[in-house]
Scaffold this motif. Structure first.
Motif, PDB file in Angstrom:
ATOM      1  N   GLU A 131       0.838  -1.215   0.000  1.00 57.28           N
ATOM      2  CA  GLU A 131       0.000   0.000   0.000  1.00 57.28           C
ATOM      3  C   GLU A 131       0.866   1.256   0.000  1.00 57.28           C
ATOM      4  O   GLU A 131       0.610   2.192  -0.760  1.00 57.28           O
ATOM      5  N   LEU A 132       1.891   1.285   0.852  1.00 59.30           N
ATOM      6  CA  LEU A 132       2.729   2.473   0.963  1.00 59.30           C
ATOM      7  C   LEU A 132       3.606   2.683  -0.260  1.00 59.30           C
ATOM      8  O   LEU A 132       3.866   3.821  -0.659  1.00 59.30           O
ATOM      9  N   ALA A 139       5.981  11.483  -3.441  1.00 56.99           N
ATOM     10  CA  ALA A 139       7.034  11.763  -2.455  1.00 56.99           C
ATOM     11  C   ALA A 139       6.967  10.760  -1.298  1.00 56.99           C
ATOM     12  O   ALA A 139       7.996  10.277  -0.823  1.00 56.99           O
ATOM     13  N   THR A 140       5.759  10.442  -0.866  1.00 52.39           N
ATOM     14  CA  THR A 140       5.579   9.455   0.205  1.00 52.39           C
ATOM     15  C   THR A 140       6.065   8.087  -0.256  1.00 52.39           C
ATOM     16  O   THR A 140       6.801   7.391   0.450  1.00 52.39           O
ATOM     17  N   SER A 141       5.660   7.712  -1.446  1.00 54.57           N
ATOM     18  CA  SER A 141       6.089   6.431  -2.006  1.00 54.57           C
ATOM     19  C   SER A 141       7.612   6.359  -2.095  1.00 54.57           C
ATOM     20  O   SER A 141       8.219   5.333  -1.751  1.00 54.57           O
ATOM     21  N   GLN A 142       8.249   7.441  -2.512  1.00 50.78           N
ATOM     22  CA  GLN A 142       9.708   7.490  -2.635  1.00 50.78           C
ATOM     23  C   GLN A 142      10.387   7.355  -1.279  1.00 50.78           C
ATOM     24  O   GLN A 142      11.374   6.632  -1.130  1.00 50.78           O
ATOM     25  N   THR A 147      13.487   3.981   2.488  1.00 45.78           N
ATOM     26  CA  THR A 147      13.589   3.365   3.814  1.00 45.78           C
ATOM     27  C   THR A 147      13.620   1.843   3.712  1.00 45.78           C
ATOM     28  O   THR A 147      14.441   1.182   4.348  1.00 45.78           O
ATOM     29  N   MET A 148      12.734   1.283   2.906  1.00 42.69           N
ATOM     30  CA  MET A 148      12.674  -0.169   2.732  1.00 42.69           C
ATOM     31  C   MET A 148      14.001  -0.705   2.207  1.00 42.69           C
ATOM     32  O   MET A 148      14.471  -1.753   2.656  1.00 42.69           O
ATOM     33  N   LYS A 160       5.519   3.222   8.508  1.00 46.36           N
ATOM     34  CA  LYS A 160       4.391   4.121   8.804  1.00 46.36           C
ATOM     35  C   LYS A 160       4.892   5.489   9.241  1.00 46.36           C
ATOM     36  O   LYS A 160       4.330   6.511   8.855  1.00 46.36           O
ATOM     37  N   ARG A 161       5.960   5.500  10.058  1.00 41.71           N
ATOM     38  CA  ARG A 161       6.514   6.763  10.532  1.00 41.71           C
ATOM     39  C   ARG A 161       7.031   7.600   9.376  1.00 41.71           C
ATOM     40  O   ARG A 161       6.739   8.785   9.255  1.00 41.71           O
TER      41      ARG A 161
END
Length: 165
Positions: A131-132, A139-142, A147-148, A160-161
């Motif tokens: 989902e993320l 920008a959120t997806s990036q 992070t992943m 989530k953070r």
């Protein structure tokens, strides 16, 4: 033993098929060994396996059929094929990660991927990661992707953070 599934992964081992099937069925709920077949005299001639040695093990992991084959040392597993396990909670991620990675190749652990003690690659994926990664805000997806890529085992709270920042 008849398998009614249209597609069944077959895992080639040197001589660890039965041990691997027992290992995997001990980890996944609703799993079982269905049938063990053994080499006859032809096994010695063609594969160097003595009569009575395990040839194949049919087993199920949470209802998904698999076959494990003792085919000799000719082929080895690599990351070109992996099995994905989708998890709803961090507890499930942690549980599968701990059990499947025990005795495995720690250098092969990254981005939710691990290699077990038999050389089989697994991806332990929290559903929220998908989902993320597909978040409508690029920008959120990036940020989540970045992070992943720095993680070994995926940590849901950290994703989530990052997504909320």
């Amino acid at each position: 033993m008849q398998n009614n599934s249209k597609i069944t992964p077959c895992l080639w081992f040197d001589d660890q098929a039965e041990a691997a099937a027992q290992f995997y069925t001990s980890i996944f709920r609703n799993s079982k060994i269905v049938h063990v077949s053994r080499y006859g005299d032809a096994g010695q001639e063609m594969k160097g396996k003595p009569a009575g040695a395990v040839m194949t093990v049919s087993f199920e992991l949470d209802g998904q059929p698999f076959t494990a084959l003792n085919g000799g040392p000719t082929f080895k597993f690599n990351e070109a094929i992996s099995f994905q396990i989708f998890c709803d909670t961090q507890a499930d991620v942690d549980d599968y990660w701990q059990k499947l990675s025990a005795g495995g190749d720690e250098t092969a652990q990254q981005c939710g991927w691990l290699k077990d003690k038999y050389g089989v690659s697994w991806q332990i994926i929290p559903r929220i990661l998908i989902e993320l990664l597909n978040h409508p805000d690029a920008a959120t997806s990036q940020k989540v992707t970045t992070t992943m890529l720095q993680m070994k085992k995926i940590e849901i709270d950290e994703l989530k953070r990052v997504a909320a920042d």
